[in-house]
Design an enzyme around this catalytic site. Sequence first.
Site, PDB file in Angstrom:
ATOM      1  N   TYR A 144       0.833  -1.211   0.000  1.00  0.00           N
ATOM      2  CA  TYR A 144       0.000   0.000   0.000  1.00  0.00           C
ATOM      3  C   TYR A 144       0.865   1.258   0.000  1.00  0.00           C
ATOM      4  O   TYR A 144       0.677   2.146  -0.826  1.00  0.00           O
ATOM      5  CB  TYR A 144      -0.918  -0.036   1.224  1.00  0.00           C
ATOM      6  N   ASP A 145       1.834   1.306   0.935  1.00  0.00           N
ATOM      7  CA  ASP A 145       2.642   2.525   1.093  1.00  0.00           C
ATOM      8  C   ASP A 145       3.465   2.810  -0.159  1.00  0.00           C
ATOM      9  O   ASP A 145       3.452   3.917  -0.701  1.00  0.00           O
ATOM     10  CB  ASP A 145       3.612   2.382   2.281  1.00  0.00           C
ATOM     11  N   GLU A 146       4.180   1.791  -0.611  1.00  0.00           N
ATOM     12  CA  GLU A 146       5.027   1.983  -1.798  1.00  0.00           C
ATOM     13  C   GLU A 146       4.167   2.106  -3.049  1.00  0.00           C
ATOM     14  O   GLU A 146       4.532   2.805  -3.994  1.00  0.00           O
ATOM     15  CB  GLU A 146       6.034   0.845  -1.943  1.00  0.00           C
ATOM     16  N   VAL A 187     -11.847   2.780  14.223  1.00  0.00           N
ATOM     17  CA  VAL A 187     -13.153   3.364  14.556  1.00  0.00           C
ATOM     18  C   VAL A 187     -14.273   2.339  14.363  1.00  0.00           C
ATOM     19  O   VAL A 187     -15.116   2.154  15.250  1.00  0.00           O
ATOM     20  CB  VAL A 187     -13.411   4.648  13.725  1.00  0.00           C
TER      21      VAL A 187
HETATM   22  N1  UDP Z   1      -6.193  -0.542  16.187  1.00  0.00           N
HETATM   23  C1  UDP Z   1      -6.491  -1.070  17.437  1.00  0.00           C
HETATM   24  N2  UDP Z   1      -7.526  -1.937  17.522  1.00  0.00           N
HETATM   25  C2  UDP Z   1      -8.302  -2.286  16.461  1.00  0.00           C
HETATM   26  C3  UDP Z   1      -7.988  -1.746  15.188  1.00  0.00           C
HETATM   27  C4  UDP Z   1      -6.917  -0.877  15.082  1.00  0.00           C
HETATM   28  O1  UDP Z   1      -5.825  -0.770  18.439  1.00  0.00           O
HETATM   29  O2  UDP Z   1      -9.237  -3.076  16.650  1.00  0.00           O
HETATM   30  C5  UDP Z   1      -5.064   0.419  16.072  1.00  0.00           C
HETATM   31  C6  UDP Z   1      -4.004   0.028  15.045  1.00  0.00           C
HETATM   32  O3  UDP Z   1      -3.034  -0.809  15.622  1.00  0.00           O
HETATM   33  C7  UDP Z   1      -3.466   1.391  14.657  1.00  0.00           C
HETATM   34  C8  UDP Z   1      -4.656   2.341  14.809  1.00  0.00           C
HETATM   35  O4  UDP Z   1      -5.565   1.645  15.642  1.00  0.00           O
HETATM   36  O5  UDP Z   1      -2.457   1.797  15.550  1.00  0.00           O
HETATM   37  C9  UDP Z   1      -5.303   2.692  13.495  1.00  0.00           C
HETATM   38  O6  UDP Z   1      -5.515   1.509  12.779  1.00  0.00           O
HETATM   39  P1  UDP Z   1      -6.367   1.439  11.437  1.00  0.00           P
HETATM   40  O7  UDP Z   1      -6.379   0.005  11.015  1.00  0.00           O
HETATM   41  O8  UDP Z   1      -7.676   2.099  11.637  1.00  0.00           O
HETATM   42  O9  UDP Z   1      -5.585   2.292  10.341  1.00  0.00           O
HETATM   43  P2  UDP Z   1      -4.062   2.759  10.101  1.00  0.00           P
HETATM   44  O10 UDP Z   1      -4.048   4.170  10.542  1.00  0.00           O
HETATM   45  O11 UDP Z   1      -3.137   1.904  10.909  1.00  0.00           O
HETATM   46  O12 UDP Z   1      -3.879   2.571   8.642  1.00  0.00           O
END
Ligand code: UDP
Length: 310
Positions: A144-146, A187
């Site tokens: 995704y990032d690259e 979320v």
């Molecule tokens: N996260 C969490 N519990 C969950 C889902 C995500 O603690 O059930 C954390 C995840 O490790 C990250 C942050 O929430 O640090 C945001 O994760 P998300 O998957 O929403 O998107 P990202 O910003 O990592 O692409």
Amino acid sequence: MKTTIVTGGAGFIGSNLCRRLHEEGDHVICIDNLSSGSEKNVRDLQGSSRFKLIVHDVTDPIDLKADRIYHLACPASPVYYQKDPIATSKTLFMGSLNMLEVAKANRARILLASTSEIYGEPLIHPQIEEYRGNVEPNGIRSCYDEGKRMAESLFFDYHRIHGIEIRVVRIFNTYGPGMLPNDGRVVSNFIVQALQEKDLTIYGDGSQTRSLCFVDDTVEALIRMMEAPDITGPVNIGNDHELSVKEIAEHIIKLTGSSSRMIALPLPEDDPTRRRPDITKARKILGWEPSVSVDEGLSKTIDYFRELVL
Ligand code: UDP
């Protein structure tokens, strides 16, 4: 009347964008392969003569007429984009190439939905657009990032070589109605867990931060960017109100009135520690800043999920 293509238009941000463009009177062509998007997200638009859903994978070329192209197509949640990482890389490269060719054939303006993931595990905070990032080139997030970095590179080459009018935005964490309940994102996971009185799954110690932008604010910024004259970007789009994952959980427990507790699970590999956009450019160039508070946005999102999962 403008004809506007939205790739990934049946996804979360894409469907909200299609709805808004349709309200503004555009003729909207939504392209989606429905891999992580859903026809349900745009069902309300389907009866309109100014809306068309084309089920198509952007990795295959397509020939269409358009004035504007919003290129969003790609699974965006880590859980989804890591399911088939080779397909993710392919979507980001081939998809961008194919849509840039559509822009070239039409002399259309094209916007790339790039990402805060461009910055990887950032060594400067908050992240400014000039920061070149600290991305792991071969980890589980790299597809995704690259891929998005490659897409940015391709957009700028089409601009330099073919004179295509490009707009590049880097979107930070966005949430709101239209998210999938099983998207795996912080979320959506926390709200669904809270509504079902299940434990909220905190990865790591929950001290990692994200900055959450409500989808209506993100969509407004995308449209302003597209219509801004003489600008290529990149421009950061996001909320600069930074919250730890634990604070996000606390807000959601409070707003749902849930008796759920938090449990700790292992932190996924390459999970960025801190993330907050510097949005000085968006404020200055687009006259934009987020207008929806976290509690207001989360409440609207909770109402949406309540309908969906209870
Ligand atoms: N996260 C969490 N519990 C969950 C889902 C995500 O603690 O059930 C954390 C995840 O490790 C990250 C942050 O929430 O640090 C945001 O994760 P998300 O998957 O929403 O998107 P990202 O910003 O990592 O692409």
